[in-house]
Design a protein around this motif. Structure first.
Motif, PDB file in Angstrom:
ATOM      1  N   ILE A  57      38.817 -51.637 -17.563  1.00 38.52           N
ATOM      2  CA  ILE A  57      39.090 -51.029 -16.271  1.00 38.52           C
ATOM      3  C   ILE A  57      39.379 -49.567 -16.575  1.00 38.52           C
ATOM      4  O   ILE A  57      40.301 -49.240 -17.314  1.00 38.52           O
ATOM      5  CB  ILE A  57      40.230 -51.763 -15.542  1.00 38.52           C
ATOM      6  N   TYR A  97      43.558 -45.806  -8.667  1.00 41.51           N
ATOM      7  CA  TYR A  97      43.956 -47.143  -9.107  1.00 41.51           C
ATOM      8  C   TYR A  97      44.938 -47.775  -8.124  1.00 41.51           C
ATOM      9  O   TYR A  97      46.061 -48.087  -8.471  1.00 41.51           O
ATOM     10  CB  TYR A  97      44.573 -47.037 -10.506  1.00 41.51           C
ATOM     11  N   SER A 139      40.411 -56.563 -10.287  1.00 42.74           N
ATOM     12  CA  SER A 139      40.326 -56.747 -11.724  1.00 42.74           C
ATOM     13  C   SER A 139      40.833 -58.134 -12.117  1.00 42.74           C
ATOM     14  O   SER A 139      40.198 -58.845 -12.898  1.00 42.74           O
ATOM     15  CB  SER A 139      41.145 -55.659 -12.422  1.00 42.74           C
ATOM     16  N   ARG A 170      42.736 -51.395 -20.277  1.00 45.12           N
ATOM     17  CA  ARG A 170      42.835 -50.384 -19.244  1.00 45.12           C
ATOM     18  C   ARG A 170      42.842 -48.991 -19.875  1.00 45.12           C
ATOM     19  O   ARG A 170      43.590 -48.742 -20.808  1.00 45.12           O
ATOM     20  CB  ARG A 170      44.092 -50.610 -18.417  1.00 45.12           C
TER      21      ARG A 170
END
Ligand code: ADP
Ligand code: MG
Length: 459
Positions: free
Chosen positions: A45, A188, A196, A205
């Motif tokens: 991510i 985010y 996610s 991440r």
């Protein structure tokens, strides 16, 4: 310091040569932070600002996993808008050049579905598209995602904002659970974490420079009554004289109004919003990129993620409701080491939005009044170029070199007068210096390109 050369990655040698040819000398920070894990097959991510090179970060990973002999879809990239999807496809095609016969197909709405089905029947390794249209193909069974190895959710925050959650779920459910899932987002928010959690497996991440470098973008804020914004905008434009600028409005209605007012005042402006026909949107973007229109007035959705290099200024006709949108808007200027200018008009009643922007970016947001901006009588110079549209494109095997040849050949115009050339599927666009535009139009209308006659008009 970590090694930023692409050669430090497990990439095939022909790809390294391809990157060199593309002028990619070193990894961008987001590429350096994501590529080792992405190439190793981890879910990721990743959060980074616009223009940071996210496309190559996932493209290099998905390309190494393709089997060119298998013509089934092996990689899927979901994007929020058609403009983004076509930019992503173009970048993947450039990066795929090191292998032969890699087919990348773009599937988006706003285009007839028949030719898309045709392309899919010929086989495609990489599918890039918007969730709505991909879902249509799944329903028609013209697309099969059972062999997807890499799934990419690009600009995931915007896809959620646009209400694509359900479509994404439907699509992801048809892909194998063994796939690698790469999620990219400029911001985010909470719903991205949820996305996610649903679709990723132990993701790593990565966050890189979520905020813009203060040195790079000069942010200025001008108090202005709501009723004075049109004159305020004109004042800013004539004082700062940006070579090009995107003016952001919060609604389409304002986009139309602002654009009409600028044009009425002798400043050539084009509008871009979601109500427009796709063809018109494409043409507006080409005109802006070709520098035949200096001012683009746009909504956020329409301008999202556009890779317009070299944008000297961004103007907020009004402050967005949300800080992250503000950060995203101004991220279109001050790219690639250049200085950018971000000018914002706001009403006194919206001072809380300004505070939020200051807090979020942890920097001062000094107020200015428009009266402090010196009034200039110098009109904004007209655009440098005029764009001509040729009714023939990639499908007619037209290449930029063919157009340049047709223009500058025998008794043709000086190559210096030719600006950017863009070849789309069914049309091509060429920027011509203003005073050579008539000659160029005559030259193209009377001559041939690839031995054929094409219709040509001025945009
Ligand atoms: P993002 O998706 O993060 O907004 P893009 O992937 O569209 O950014 O990349 C922005 C621009 O930078 C593109 O024109 C791309 O070709 C270029 N670019 C990407 N990576 C590199 C690199 N390593 N070196 C030079 N240019 C790059
Ligand atoms: Mg991108």
């Amino acid at each position: 310091m970590s090694d930023l050369t692409f050669a430090s990655l497990p990439l095939p040698a022909p790809q390294l040569r391809n990157l060199e040819r593309l002028g990619y000398r070193a990894m961008t920070p987001i590429q350096a932070a994501t590529l080792p894990a992405a190439l190793a097959g981890s879910d990721l991510i990743a959060q980074a600002k616009t223009g940071s090179g996210k496309t190559a970060a996932f493209a290099l990973a998905l390309l190494t996993r393709l089997n060119p002999r298998d013509f089934g879809a092996q990689a899927l990239v979901l994007c929020p808008t058609r403009e983004l999807a076509s930019q992503v496809s173009a970048e993947i095609r450039r990066l795929a050049r090191y292998q032969q016969n890699i087919k990348v197909v773009t599937l988006c709405g706003g285009q007839s579905i028949g030719p898309q089905i045709g392309s899919l029947e010929h086989g495609a390794h990489v599918i890039v598209g918007t969730p709505g249209r991909i879902k249509d193909h799944l329903r028609k069974q013209t697309l099969n995602l059972e062999r997807i190895c890499t799934l990419v959710l690009d600009e995931a925050d915007r896809m959620l904002e646009m209400g694509f959650m359900e479509d994404i779920e439907t699509i992801v459910a048809t892909t194998p659970t063994t796939r690698q899932t790469l999620l990219f987002s400029a911001t985010y928010p909470q719903n991205i974490q949820q996305l996610s959690a649903r679709f990723q497996n132990a993701p790593q991440r990565v966050t890189v420079e979520a905020l813009h470098d203060e040195q790079q973008i000069d942010e200025r804020f001008f108090v202005c009554d709501k009723g004075e914004r049109l004159s305020g905008l004109t004042r800013l434009l004539s004082h700062f004289h940006p070579g090009a600028a995107v003016v952001f409005c919060n609604t389409r209605e304002w986009v139309r109004e602002v654009c009409a007012a600028l044009n009425a005042g002798g400043i050539t402006a084009c509008e871009l919003h979601g109500d427009m026909e796709q063809r018109d949107r494409d043409q507006v973007l080409v005109q802006f990129k070709h520098r035949s229109c200096r001012i683009l007035v746009a909504t956020d959705v329409a301008a999202r993620g556009l890779d317009i290099d070299d944008l000297p200024a961004v103007i907020n006709f009004e402050l967005p409701r949300n800080v992250e949108v503000y950060v995203h808007r101004i991220g279109r200027t001050g790219r690639a080491g250049k200085k950018g200018l971000a000018l914002s008009l706001f009403a006194e009643s919206q001072i809380h939005r300004l505070r939020a922007i200051g807090d979020y970016q942890q920097r001062d947001t000094a107020l200015e009044t428009l009266q402090e901006v010196p009034q200039s009588n110098q009109p904004l110079a007209p655009p440098e170029y005029i764009t001509l549209c040729i009714q023939g494109g990639r499908k007619d095997k037209v290449r930029p070199g063919d157009i340049l040849g047709a223009l500058t050949g025998e008794a043709g115009i000086n190559g210096q007068a030719v600006g950017k050339i863009t070849v789309a599927d069914n049309a091509s666009y060429v920027a011509i210096a203003r005073d050579s535009a008539d000659d160029a139009l005559g030259q193209l209308r009377n001559g041939r390109i690839k031995g054929r006659k094409f219709k040509v008009r001025r945009l």
